[in-house]
Design a protein around this motif. Sequence first.
Motif, PDB file in Angstrom:
ATOM      1  N   UNK A 199       0.804  -1.224   0.000  1.00  0.00           N
ATOM      2  CA  UNK A 199       0.000   0.000   0.000  1.00  0.00           C
ATOM      3  C   UNK A 199       0.836   1.272   0.000  1.00  0.00           C
ATOM      4  N   UNK A 200       2.145   1.142   0.131  1.00  0.00           N
ATOM      5  CA  UNK A 200       3.018   2.318   0.177  1.00  0.00           C
ATOM      6  C   UNK A 200       3.405   2.741  -1.238  1.00  0.00           C
ATOM      7  N   UNK A 201       3.891   3.969  -1.368  1.00  0.00           N
ATOM      8  CA  UNK A 201       4.347   4.491  -2.647  1.00  0.00           C
ATOM      9  C   UNK A 201       5.814   4.090  -2.889  1.00  0.00           C
ATOM     10  N   UNK A 202       6.165   3.978  -4.157  1.00  0.00           N
ATOM     11  CA  UNK A 202       7.563   3.712  -4.502  1.00  0.00           C
ATOM     12  C   UNK A 202       8.402   4.953  -4.218  1.00  0.00           C
ATOM     13  N   UNK A 203       9.572   4.744  -3.647  1.00  0.00           N
ATOM     14  CA  UNK A 203      10.503   5.833  -3.383  1.00  0.00           C
ATOM     15  C   UNK A 203      11.838   5.518  -4.063  1.00  0.00           C
ATOM     16  N   UNK A 204      12.638   6.564  -4.200  1.00  0.00           N
ATOM     17  CA  UNK A 204      13.992   6.355  -4.724  1.00  0.00           C
ATOM     18  C   UNK A 204      14.989   6.573  -3.592  1.00  0.00           C
ATOM     19  N   UNK A 205      15.995   5.693  -3.534  1.00  0.00           N
ATOM     20  CA  UNK A 205      16.981   5.787  -2.462  1.00  0.00           C
ATOM     21  C   UNK A 205      17.988   6.903  -2.710  1.00  0.00           C
ATOM     22  N   UNK A 206      18.232   7.218  -3.980  1.00  0.00           N
ATOM     23  CA  UNK A 206      19.186   8.257  -4.350  1.00  0.00           C
ATOM     24  C   UNK A 206      18.534   9.162  -5.383  1.00  0.00           C
ATOM     25  N   UNK A 207      18.682  10.458  -5.180  1.00  0.00           N
ATOM     26  CA  UNK A 207      18.102  11.410  -6.136  1.00  0.00           C
ATOM     27  C   UNK A 207      18.994  11.510  -7.373  1.00  0.00           C
ATOM     28  N   UNK A 208      18.435  11.187  -8.541  1.00  0.00           N
ATOM     29  CA  UNK A 208      19.160  11.298  -9.808  1.00  0.00           C
ATOM     30  C   UNK A 208      18.395  12.287 -10.685  1.00  0.00           C
ATOM     31  N   UNK A 209      18.958  13.475 -10.897  1.00  0.00           N
ATOM     32  CA  UNK A 209      18.205  14.508 -11.634  1.00  0.00           C
ATOM     33  C   UNK A 209      17.971  14.183 -13.097  1.00  0.00           C
ATOM     34  N   UNK A 210      18.898  13.421 -13.701  1.00  0.00           N
ATOM     35  CA  UNK A 210      18.781  13.222 -15.146  1.00  0.00           C
ATOM     36  C   UNK A 210      19.448  11.895 -15.533  1.00  0.00           C
ATOM     37  N   UNK A 211      18.918  11.291 -16.580  1.00  0.00           N
ATOM     38  CA  UNK A 211      19.488  10.047 -17.106  1.00  0.00           C
ATOM     39  C   UNK A 211      20.011  10.260 -18.527  1.00  0.00           C
ATOM     40  N   UNK A 212      20.537  11.448 -18.781  1.00  0.00           N
ATOM     41  CA  UNK A 212      21.039  11.775 -20.108  1.00  0.00           C
ATOM     42  C   UNK A 212      22.158  10.836 -20.559  1.00  0.00           C
ATOM     43  N   UNK A 213      22.860  10.241 -19.585  1.00  0.00           N
ATOM     44  CA  UNK A 213      23.984   9.361 -19.925  1.00  0.00           C
ATOM     45  C   UNK A 213      23.536   8.117 -20.689  1.00  0.00           C
ATOM     46  N   UNK A 214      22.243   7.786 -20.604  1.00  0.00           N
ATOM     47  CA  UNK A 214      21.742   6.626 -21.355  1.00  0.00           C
ATOM     48  C   UNK A 214      21.926   6.831 -22.867  1.00  0.00           C
ATOM     49  N   UNK A 215      21.809   8.103 -23.299  1.00  0.00           N
ATOM     50  CA  UNK A 215      21.964   8.390 -24.726  1.00  0.00           C
ATOM     51  C   UNK A 215      23.406   8.139 -25.191  1.00  0.00           C
ATOM     52  N   UNK A 216      24.348   8.163 -24.251  1.00  0.00           N
ATOM     53  CA  UNK A 216      25.737   7.872 -24.586  1.00  0.00           C
ATOM     54  C   UNK A 216      25.992   6.364 -24.537  1.00  0.00           C
ATOM     55  N   UNK A 217      25.451   5.708 -23.501  1.00  0.00           N
ATOM     56  CA  UNK A 217      25.747   4.286 -23.275  1.00  0.00           C
ATOM     57  C   UNK A 217      24.993   3.361 -24.225  1.00  0.00           C
ATOM     58  N   UNK A 218      23.735   3.700 -24.544  1.00  0.00           N
ATOM     59  CA  UNK A 218      22.917   2.769 -25.320  1.00  0.00           C
ATOM     60  C   UNK A 218      23.469   2.495 -26.718  1.00  0.00           C
ATOM     61  N   UNK A 219      23.935   3.491 -27.469  1.00  0.00           N
ATOM     62  CA  UNK A 219      24.517   3.183 -28.795  1.00  0.00           C
ATOM     63  C   UNK A 219      25.740   2.267 -28.716  1.00  0.00           C
ATOM     64  N   UNK A 220      26.525   2.435 -27.662  1.00  0.00           N
ATOM     65  CA  UNK A 220      27.692   1.563 -27.491  1.00  0.00           C
ATOM     66  C   UNK A 220      27.229   0.127 -27.246  1.00  0.00           C
ATOM     67  N   UNK A 221      26.249  -0.043 -26.352  1.00  0.00           N
ATOM     68  CA  UNK A 221      25.717  -1.384 -26.089  1.00  0.00           C
ATOM     69  C   UNK A 221      25.093  -1.983 -27.343  1.00  0.00           C
ATOM     70  N   UNK A 222      24.412  -1.141 -28.117  1.00  0.00           N
ATOM     71  CA  UNK A 222      23.768  -1.625 -29.334  1.00  0.00           C
ATOM     72  C   UNK A 222      24.791  -2.172 -30.321  1.00  0.00           C
ATOM     73  N   UNK A 223      25.953  -1.528 -30.396  1.00  0.00           N
ATOM     74  CA  UNK A 223      27.027  -1.980 -31.274  1.00  0.00           C
ATOM     75  C   UNK A 223      27.481  -3.391 -30.888  1.00  0.00           C
ATOM     76  N   UNK A 224      27.649  -3.629 -29.597  1.00  0.00           N
ATOM     77  CA  UNK A 224      28.098  -4.944 -29.143  1.00  0.00           C
ATOM     78  C   UNK A 224      26.982  -5.984 -29.251  1.00  0.00           C
ATOM     79  N   UNK A 225      25.739  -5.553 -29.151  1.00  0.00           N
ATOM     80  CA  UNK A 225      24.605  -6.479 -29.317  1.00  0.00           C
ATOM     81  C   UNK A 225      24.536  -6.985 -30.751  1.00  0.00           C
ATOM     82  N   UNK A 226      24.767  -6.086 -31.704  1.00  0.00           N
ATOM     83  CA  UNK A 226      24.713  -6.470 -33.113  1.00  0.00           C
ATOM     84  C   UNK A 226      25.836  -7.427 -33.499  1.00  0.00           C
ATOM     85  N   UNK A 227      26.959  -7.340 -32.792  1.00  0.00           N
ATOM     86  CA  UNK A 227      28.108  -8.194 -33.147  1.00  0.00           C
ATOM     87  C   UNK A 227      28.247  -9.409 -32.233  1.00  0.00           C
TER      88      UNK A 227
END
Length: 864
Positions: free
Chosen positions: A668-696
Amino acid sequence: MVSRSYSNLLDLTSGDPPTFSRGGKKLSRVATLPGKLSELDEESRSNVSSDAQSSVSEERMIIVGNQLPIRAHRRSEGKGGWNFSWDEDSLLLQLKDGLREDVEVIYVGSLKEEIDPSEQDDVAQTLLETFKCVPAFIPPELFSKFYHGFCKQHLWPLFHYMLPLSPDLGGRFDRSLWQAYVSVNKIFADKVMEVISPDDDFVWVHDYHLMVLPTFLRKRFNRVKLGFFLHSPFPSSEIYRTLPVRDELLRALLNSDLIGFHTFDYARHFLSCCSRMLGISYQSKRGYIGLEYYGRTVSIKILPVGIHMGQLQSVLDLPETEAKVAELRDQFTGQTVLLGVDDMDIFKGISLKLLAFEQLLTQHPDKRGKVVLVQIANPARGRGKDVQEVQSETYATVKRINQIFGRSGYQPVVLIDTPLQFYERISYYVIAECCLVTAVRDGMNLIPYEYIISRQGNEKLDETLGMNPSTPKKSMLVVSEFIGCSPSLSGAIRVNPWNTDSVAEAMDSALVVSQAEKQMRHEKHYRYVSTHDVAYWARSFLQDLERACRDHVRRRCWGIGFGLGFRVIALDPSFRKLSVEHIVSAYKRTKNRAILLDYDGTMTVQSSMSTSPKAENIEILNNLCRDPKNVVFIVSGKDRKTLTQWFSSCERLGIAAEHGYFVRPEQNAEWETCIAVPDFYWKQIAEPVMQLYTETTDGSFIDTKESALVWNYQYADPDFGSCQAKELQDHLESVLNNEPVSVKSGQHIVEVKPQGVNKGLIAERLLATMRQKQMLPDFVLCIGDDRSDEDMFEVIMRAVANASLSPVAEVFACTVGQKPSKAKYYLEDTPEILRMLQGLGTAASEQSTKAISRSSQRVIIEKE
């Protein structure tokens, strides 16, 4: 997920550590029935425990090889009996130079000569008293099946990359030959038992003839200090996996403490086979490669063997050598000698070398009459149709070359197929301008090393050859890239022996290279060979063996399994199996309980196709949650949507998703976050790199979470996936260097997540919340199976040290399977964990029932 090497073990909660007596007369504990260990000898109960330190300080090395380093000669008629002498050419004898003077050496092996049974006792007594050798007498028929059958017909061809595709190439696997191989290894084990003092002695087993011997020795003495060195190649997994007894041989080798190989390629193939066939991965720690195998660390040693410098120098000093060199000098006056020294077998590439030499003479007419190939062909060690074919082809090729290019006073190829004395062979080395070693596959091959030392010569030989002793020596080597010594000879011309064009070109290059270049290459090789001799090799191996066995005395060991499936479980004294009776007892007498459970690999088998919780698992969790004394959390790497759906019927269950980034104390409780993360912009950097290794990387995929990105290669080729994962981790760490994220590797995953997010946060938060509510925890249970759970274990154990819990708190940090961990307890697998949790739930129900019963009785008494 826990490694397969830790799964499906027998219940080891009963019995004491195994015992044995000095001298090897008593047998160690073995598993007879699941969950029970029994003594094979009643008297062993009175023996000294294997945990006790030995009072014997003298160190002994028991060296075990297929053949003893002994020459035997029948005495002349009338006298009877045998004369014995050391075989100075034996590597087993030569390696003594690398051992300390206070190390006593005992040899165990067979004799080349057949000894009549009536003479065996006298021969054994003589060899033990005079040479400290223990002979293993093997019946001729059994030896033939063992050596000429399984060793030479199955193992030797396969280890040299030859598949048994026809009767001429080993033929179909013969189970009777395998049984003979095992029987002979058992005989060798019995001989070791006669002389071993298991607390003190080191045992060093040599080569593929005795690959299952480590299992027999480990079965008798769980803590035996055992090294194994393979002197042949080890094939790639694609070749090795065709062997029907592949698992038995791998597991037998893993019963050693240290396994040695000549080259990294051979070691890499062995490690790959362990990974692909047994599910055992390896780690490199401070330069040492090790495999975790049932709580033991099996070390891998990579070091090529060397030659015996003293023996070679003494032969060079012989007057016979000087005379032979003078004879050969006169024989080949005005000619340049190319030298080949090989056994007459299918892997030494003699015919390919001859074809390359023929091509050299064809393409370079100026070499005719000036260049001679001397080919020394040693007798083959095996026998069979393949040896006859090699001989026939060699003779025919030599005859053809000599007919085409030979003339009066010039014979292009000199074939020597009669046995030579060592000094005669050395003499050919001395006068040869270039040595050709073009085997298509060979374990080590020390011919190039011998050639280099021989070319260094001495003053007498320099005088014989008319050389100035102060002139720098020179030599040239053409070596196959498929032999073990090739990586250590950086100045040699490396060739693919199958490519006769390139071998012919290499021969020509070796002849036309400048004198200064020859001198520089020779100096470089001589410096390496003279410092990395057989003594260096033996000394280095023994040092690593001592290091690998350093912790034996403080470990508790149990032997389990039958036959060649036998293995030893070794536990640190502070690391033990979690007793269900113990934890249930602690559970019953405590009031404020914190329970943290990992999901994948703990509550469910990670390799299962369906990972959603079963109904009985949900019931177990609900039983624990119903008790008001319990605070129960599932801590998982999965996303919160999936976990919410899976555990919708568990109202009081706390859930931590994505390794603790999201947390919800109850439904019945709400979900909380243990650490405040203002932005996940780094995903745009990491995901293309991971995609390259997924394809190969076929079989890999990206798991996108709210707080993290996970690259999963669980279904990819294990070796390639692991290699790609290391590259991906390096790549991500490079591009995300200045971002507030961490890149972590886990069981078949590479994960990028915000810095500071780990499962330890949940453990800290739970314990802190309970203290704030005046519920000082007096029972903490934390269970997990992989690296991410180590953060929880660390927090819990730190809480114990910092007195953050109740003074009488019962703490159970428990990992799945036996492996290095911050946890103090282990359970074997998921079914065992579920049974234990069910036991806790049942205990809670019983307490609740008793409480209700007492309450009812109190009501009745009050009414009365």
